[in-house]
Enzyme design. Structure first.
Site, PDB file in Angstrom:
ATOM      1  N   HIS A  18       0.745  -1.033   0.255  1.00 30.84           N
ATOM      2  CA  HIS A  18       0.130  -0.033  -0.099  1.00 30.84           C
ATOM      3  C   HIS A  18       0.842   1.084   0.153  1.00 30.84           C
ATOM      4  CE1 HIS A  18      -3.991   1.761   1.395  1.00 30.84           C
ATOM      5  NE2 HIS A  18      -3.268   2.863   1.186  1.00 30.84           N
ATOM      6  N   GLU A 209     -10.720   3.443   7.504  1.00 26.32           N
ATOM      7  CA  GLU A 209      -9.850   4.603   8.023  1.00 26.32           C
ATOM      8  C   GLU A 209     -10.438   5.608   8.357  1.00 26.32           C
ATOM      9  OE1 GLU A 209      -5.459   6.663   7.158  1.00 26.32           O
ATOM     10  OE2 GLU A 209      -6.836   6.248   5.470  1.00 26.32           O
TER      11      GLU A 209
END
Length: 374
Positions: A18, A209
């Site tokens: 990521h 998130e």
């Protein structure tokens, strides 16, 4: 509590799943590109001050941190700039000891000056090839692949999904959806996700998130994500008793039982406010509960970090030794979007021997007497 030396961590063969291309540029490169283009929109004129401005996004919201990318995007609108970004991305990751990486690219964000999406992808892939070749000249082995990303707030996810599939044999290994979570649920792009599944391709979605469990649930159960980009808020579905035992909710149990990888980005999670501090980050709880945890950088420029930096912070905070960091690394390689035989080859030929050499150098240290956690 043991803390590994930074140089030991830098020499580890690391895996990164990521990492955003536009979030990893060198400040010096931004200054060069601005000078070449006559661009006056950079917030600082020196590399150090520019880095300070970008990393000043710490403790802002997800949306505030994303807004810091605008000057970068302004400068990544030509083929030479994109090629250079790809070259330096591969070189910088290799220098940090990364042996395999998947880098995220949102093609539509680089078409303001007339480039087509295909030209954007071609330019970055060329840069990654050149950067990988240059790294090998200096004895660094690295493989870098692309993930093509659609933006949640846009309406062209199907086009990006089709582009990802079209480039699946040219260096693109999957499709991703990113951008602000609040107000933009992943189900807005379910047609693109279903297309990726029908094409037997790979799907990772940013979820969990900036928003909570509903975002994760939609990404997994409606969109069919193979991995969760971030996913840190899955901890909201885990109840801790006073005696320290944990009870998993149905969603958390499903993700653990199905071995769905979590692309955790600890420094970024703190900087966006998803987690109050590194000490409170659930990476340790999720590790102990045997989730498929991976550690990542997200945006190296905005978060002033590297893979070595992430591992060093976790080693300092939680006392992680070589074996635990190897566990994160093997988890990541197992979760990569390259074919199974390529994953096993990197694990057996590069990752395990690399960690074994480091362990041999430190024989006798008490923190290497723990059992392998996998």
């Amino acid at each position: 509590m043991t803390r590994l030396a930074y140089e030991t961590i830098r020499r580890m063969p690391k895996v990164l799943l990521h990492d955003h291309l536009d979030g990893g540029l060198r400040p010096e490169t931004l200054l060069d590109l601005a000078a070449e283009a006559g661009y006056r929109g950079l917030p600082a004129t020196g590399a150090d001050r520019l880095q300070e401005w970008f990393s000043g996004a710490a403790h802002g919201s997800q949306e505030e941190q994303l807004s810091r990318y605008e000057p970068v995007l302004d400068l990544l609108q030509t083929r030479p700039a994109l090629v250079r970004a790809g070259v330096e991305c591969a070189q910088d990751l290799a220098e940090d000891g990364v042996v395999y990486a998947e880098v995220k690219l949102a093609p539509e964000q680089h078409t303001r000056e007339g480039l087509t999406r295909e030209q954007v992808v071609d330019a970055v892939l060329e840069g990654l090839r050149v950067g990988t070749a240059k790294a090998r000249l200096f004895g660094r082995t690295i493989e870098v692949r692309l993930l093509l990303t659609a933006m949640r707030q846009a309406a062209d996810s199907m086009e990006i999904a089709r582009l990802a599939v079209a480039y699946r044999d040219a260096g693109v290994v999957g499709f991703d959806i990113a951008g602000p979570e609040a107000g933009y649920p992943p189900t807005r792009h379910i047609s693109a996700c279903e297309y990726i599944q029908r094409e037997n391709f790979n799907l990772t979605l940013h979820a969990g998130e900036g928003f909570g469990l509903s975002s994760i649930w939609e990404a997994i159960q409606w969109c069919g994500a193979d991995r969760l980009g971030q996913g840190v808020r899955i901890v909201d579905d885990i109840a801790l008793a006073e005696d320290g035992t944990a009870k998993l909710g149905r969603l958390a149990s499903y993700i653990r039982d199905k071995r769905i990888p979590l692309e955790l980005c600890p420094t970024s999670n703190v900087n966006t406010g998803a987690v109050a501090s590194l000490a409170e980050h659930p990476v340790e709880l999720l590790r102990l509960l045997r989730f498929r945890v991976t550690v990542n950088t997200d945006g190296r420029l905005v978060n002033a970090t590297t893979m070595s930096g992430e591992f060093a912070r976790l080693s300092k905070e939680f006392g992680y030794g070589i074996d635990t960091l190897r566990w994160f690394t093997v988890n990541a390689m197992k979760s990569a979007f390259v074919p199974h035989d390529e994953r096993l080859d990197l694990i057996d030929r590069v990752i395990k021997p690399g960690f074994a050499r480091l362990r041999t150098e430190h024989v006798g240290a008490s923190f290497f007497r723990q059992e392998d956690p996998w």
